[in-house]
Design an enzyme around this catalytic site. Sequence first.
Site, mmCIF file in Angstrom:
data_model
loop_
_atom_site.group_PDB
_atom_site.id
_atom_site.type_symbol
_atom_site.label_atom_id
_atom_site.label_comp_id
_atom_site.label_asym_id
_atom_site.label_seq_id
_atom_site.Cartn_x
_atom_site.Cartn_y
_atom_site.Cartn_z
ATOM 1 N N ARG A 140 84.779 6.788 40.916
ATOM 2 C CA ARG A 140 85.645 7.661 41.734
ATOM 3 C C ARG A 140 87.111 7.267 41.593
ATOM 4 O O ARG A 140 87.997 8.123 41.609
ATOM 5 C CB ARG A 140 85.192 7.643 43.187
ATOM 6 C CG ARG A 140 83.807 8.299 43.331
ATOM 7 C CD ARG A 140 83.402 8.524 44.759
ATOM 8 N NE ARG A 140 84.329 9.401 45.462
ATOM 9 C CZ ARG A 140 84.382 9.529 46.785
ATOM 10 N NH1 ARG A 140 83.559 8.829 47.550
ATOM 11 N NH2 ARG A 140 85.246 10.348 47.349
ATOM 12 N N GLN B 91 89.847 13.566 55.440
ATOM 13 C CA GLN B 91 88.603 12.815 55.237
ATOM 14 C C GLN B 91 88.546 12.310 53.802
ATOM 15 O O GLN B 91 87.667 11.531 53.446
ATOM 16 C CB GLN B 91 87.393 13.721 55.487
ATOM 17 C CG GLN B 91 87.309 14.243 56.905
ATOM 18 C CD GLN B 91 86.298 15.370 57.021
ATOM 19 O OE1 GLN B 91 85.111 15.144 57.207
ATOM 20 N NE2 GLN B 91 86.762 16.602 56.881
ATOM 21 N N HIS C 259 88.696 8.271 56.644
ATOM 22 C CA HIS C 259 87.540 7.672 55.977
ATOM 23 C C HIS C 259 87.933 6.593 54.966
ATOM 24 O O HIS C 259 87.156 6.237 54.089
ATOM 25 C CB HIS C 259 86.688 8.756 55.301
ATOM 26 C CG HIS C 259 85.973 9.638 56.278
ATOM 27 N ND1 HIS C 259 85.359 10.824 55.919
ATOM 28 C CD2 HIS C 259 85.771 9.515 57.614
ATOM 29 C CE1 HIS C 259 84.815 11.378 57.000
ATOM 30 N NE2 HIS C 259 85.059 10.607 58.038
ATOM 31 N N CYS D 96 88.336 -7.406 52.528
ATOM 32 C CA CYS D 96 87.377 -8.502 52.580
ATOM 33 C C CYS D 96 86.342 -8.237 53.663
ATOM 34 O O CYS D 96 86.651 -7.707 54.713
ATOM 35 C CB CYS D 96 88.123 -9.799 52.864
ATOM 36 S SG CYS D 96 86.997 -11.203 52.968
ATOM 37 N N CYS E 272 87.129 -11.580 56.292
ATOM 38 C CA CYS E 272 88.405 -11.844 56.969
ATOM 39 C C CYS E 272 89.252 -10.579 56.886
ATOM 40 O O CYS E 272 88.860 -9.625 56.234
ATOM 41 C CB CYS E 272 89.111 -13.061 56.335
ATOM 42 S SG CYS E 272 90.022 -12.721 54.805
ATOM 43 N N GLY F 183 88.821 23.148 53.773
ATOM 44 C CA GLY F 183 87.949 22.571 52.751
ATOM 45 C C GLY F 183 87.019 21.477 53.205
ATOM 46 O O GLY F 183 86.851 20.482 52.499
ATOM 47 N N THR F 184 86.373 21.665 54.338
ATOM 48 C CA THR F 184 85.370 20.683 54.768
ATOM 49 C C THR F 184 84.171 21.425 55.335
ATOM 50 O O THR F 184 84.334 22.454 55.987
ATOM 51 C CB THR F 184 85.954 19.659 55.772
ATOM 52 O OG1 THR F 184 84.897 18.846 56.290
ATOM 53 C CG2 THR F 184 86.687 20.324 56.914
ATOM 54 N N SER F 185 82.969 20.900 55.054
ATOM 55 C CA SER F 185 81.754 21.645 55.389
ATOM 56 C C SER F 185 81.435 21.652 56.882
ATOM 57 O O SER F 185 80.520 22.334 57.321
ATOM 58 C CB SER F 185 80.567 21.074 54.608
ATOM 59 O OG SER F 185 80.469 19.689 54.839
ATOM 60 N N ALA G 6 91.547 27.183 48.773
ATOM 61 C CA ALA G 6 92.723 26.644 49.469
ATOM 62 C C ALA G 6 94.014 26.926 48.699
ATOM 63 O O ALA G 6 95.057 27.146 49.305
ATOM 64 C CB ALA G 6 92.545 25.140 49.677
HETATM 65 N N1 APR Z 1 89.217 25.371 48.620
HETATM 66 C C1 APR Z 1 88.835 25.049 49.880
HETATM 67 N N2 APR Z 1 87.611 24.577 50.177
HETATM 68 C C2 APR Z 1 86.735 24.439 49.184
HETATM 69 C C3 APR Z 1 87.052 24.734 47.849
HETATM 70 C C4 APR Z 1 88.365 25.233 47.573
HETATM 71 N N3 APR Z 1 88.755 25.548 46.344
HETATM 72 N N4 APR Z 1 85.964 24.478 47.085
HETATM 73 C C5 APR Z 1 84.997 24.035 47.913
HETATM 74 N N5 APR Z 1 85.451 24.021 49.188
HETATM 75 C C6 APR Z 1 84.744 23.650 50.411
HETATM 76 C C7 APR Z 1 83.253 23.913 50.403
HETATM 77 O O1 APR Z 1 83.011 25.261 50.760
HETATM 78 C C8 APR Z 1 82.762 22.937 51.472
HETATM 79 O O2 APR Z 1 82.781 23.546 52.745
HETATM 80 O O3 APR Z 1 84.858 22.265 50.592
HETATM 81 C C9 APR Z 1 83.818 21.821 51.438
HETATM 82 C C10 APR Z 1 83.302 20.507 50.918
HETATM 83 O O4 APR Z 1 82.335 20.008 51.796
HETATM 84 P P1 APR Z 1 81.696 18.564 51.631
HETATM 85 O O5 APR Z 1 81.297 18.369 50.223
HETATM 86 O O6 APR Z 1 80.677 18.423 52.690
HETATM 87 O O7 APR Z 1 82.939 17.584 51.888
HETATM 88 P P2 APR Z 1 83.563 17.108 53.265
HETATM 89 O O8 APR Z 1 83.353 18.112 54.334
HETATM 90 O O9 APR Z 1 84.956 16.671 52.980
HETATM 91 O O10 APR Z 1 82.672 15.825 53.579
HETATM 92 C C11 APR Z 1 82.949 15.079 54.726
HETATM 93 O O11 APR Z 1 81.309 13.437 54.164
HETATM 94 O O12 APR Z 1 80.329 12.333 52.393
HETATM 95 C C12 APR Z 1 81.178 12.227 53.461
HETATM 96 O O13 APR Z 1 82.896 10.684 53.864
HETATM 97 C C13 APR Z 1 82.545 11.779 53.036
HETATM 98 O O14 APR Z 1 84.699 12.549 53.765
HETATM 99 C C14 APR Z 1 83.410 12.963 53.365
HETATM 100 C C15 APR Z 1 82.659 13.631 54.513
HETATM 101 ZN ZN ZN Z 2 88.532 -12.986 53.069
#
Ligand code: APR
Ligand code: ZN
Length: 237
Positions: A61, A93, A111, A119, A122, A179-181, A223
């Site tokens: 990554r 995140q 996150h 560490c 410590c 952009g988060t699920s 986005a």
């Molecule tokens: N623009 C906006 N959103 C988008 C795009 C785009 N081009 N492409 C995909 N997505 C959306 C998807 O529709 C989905 O809802 O991004 C989201 C990604 O979701 P996840 O893969 O679940 O990622 P996230 O929500 O950031 O995960 C949360 O889970 O695994 C842990 O710690 C990790 O921070 C992460 C947390």
């Molecule tokens: Zn240490």
Amino acid sequence: MKLAQRDRLFVLTGAGVSAESGLATFRGSGGLWNGYRVEQVATPEAWEADPALVWRFYSMRRREAAAASPNAAHRTLARIENRLGDRFFLCTQNVDDLHERAGSLRVHHMHGSLFQSRCEGCPFLVADTACYESEDSLPRCPRCGSSLRPRIVWFGEIPLDMEGIYRRLDAAAALLVVGTSGSVYPAAGFVHRAVALGIGAMYIGPESPANAEAFDEIRLGPATRELPRLLEEIGAG
Ligand code: APR
Ligand code: ZN
């Protein structure tokens, strides 16, 4: 979304903002790494059982994030911040540094950060872009000799500075989530807190998130298309 002269905007981003930079999301197709689910490598249990496997995952990554560039979504958020100044707060995140590389200043990585190691034994914390891919080259703390681990908040661990996050959220007039699920808490619950406080909430992304019902407005689309439109609309704030 309307912002009056003194209104504060709280933005929450997830893997979707970096998707168009070529970084895989977690739950989309391609959300697997060498056949492992993220939950199998991003947990304290995985670290306990196989630190070399965990370091291989985060080394990959690190390499991918370092090779990626910020996209128009990151850049537009930096422009919105430029207009709002201290009235803007970005909680991400994401562990990549694409928001910073696009020019965002007021960023909190709830996150953790891909390019830091810490560490186990410590408080030692260090900027670290190295890749650790063989069992016998795993990094150790220069101070106490314990193992160094990625500075990532894994499943089952508590996100960084929740108190500061809620202080910012509670003071906001609007919440923008991009952009988060909406499936990983506590971040997925920010919108519920916003609703309870009467803070307007908008979601941007190509699919409806799991917590869709809580938002006042959902704009379906990538986005990089929807954020520049929003910037036009909110103008100088
Ligand atoms: N623009 C906006 N959103 C988008 C795009 C785009 N081009 N492409 C995909 N997505 C959306 C998807 O529709 C989905 O809802 O991004 C989201 C990604 O979701 P996840 O893969 O679940 O990622 P996230 O929500 O950031 O995960 C949360 O889970 O695994 C842990 O710690 C990790 O921070 C992460 C947390
Ligand atoms: Zn240490």
